[in-house]
Enzyme design. Structure first.
Site: not given
Length: 166
Positions: A54, A59-61
């Site tokens: 997501s 971390v995804c960002d």
């Protein structure tokens, strides 16, 4: 199947595990305008596919921002980021983050990508963090299943694999 944990707890991955040397499976996902996108839409290019659970997590960002920076330096490489976030949320996030070099794709409707690449987390209906490189002939040349979903992938190895693929 790859062994993956989420916050230290084992999770079940659904689908077919994709390995180096395999022909890349097709999939159908949605772009930010709700248009269907398939693997064939990027035929003739090397594809680096960054898979994130997501975009609304740190971390995804960071992963998406890093591959966005690297994408500007890669010739003949299409960088795709796939999550189960809604296309509207992806569009909002990309606008706020200034993401312009990565194509954001949503697997929320059918989890077609998640199942085809064996990264769908059964318990959460999220995608496990992974990176795939597919050459211009649709052969998988690099696979990384991040063992702990909340950790970063090996950015350098993925970028080098994309540069080396033809």
């Amino acid at each position: 199947m790859a062994q993956v944990t989420f916050k230290g707890q084992p999770v079940t991955l659904v689908g077919n595990e994709v390995k180096v040397g395999d022909k890349a499976p097709d999939f159908t996902v949605l772009d930010q305008n709700l248009q269907e996108v398939t693997l064939a839409d990027t035929k003739g290019h090397v594809r680096l596919i960054s898979v994130v659970p997501s975009l609304d997590t740190g971390v995804c960002d960071a992963q998406t921002r890093r591959f966005n920076e690297e994408a500007a330096k890669l010739d003949n490489v299409k960088v795709l980021t796939i999550s189960v976030d809604l296309p509207f949320a992806q569009k909002r996030w990309c606008g706020a983050a200034g993401i312009e070099n990565v194509q954001m794709l949503s697997d929320h409707r059918d989890v077609s990508f998640g199942q085809a690449y064996g990264v769908l987390i059964k318990e959460l209906r999220l995608l496990a963090r992974a990176v795939f490189v597919i050459d211009s002939n649709d052969t998988v040349t690099y696979v990384e299943h991040v063992p702990e979903v909340t950790n970063h992938p090996n950015y350098e190895a993925a970028i080098e694999a994309a540069k080396a693929a033809k």
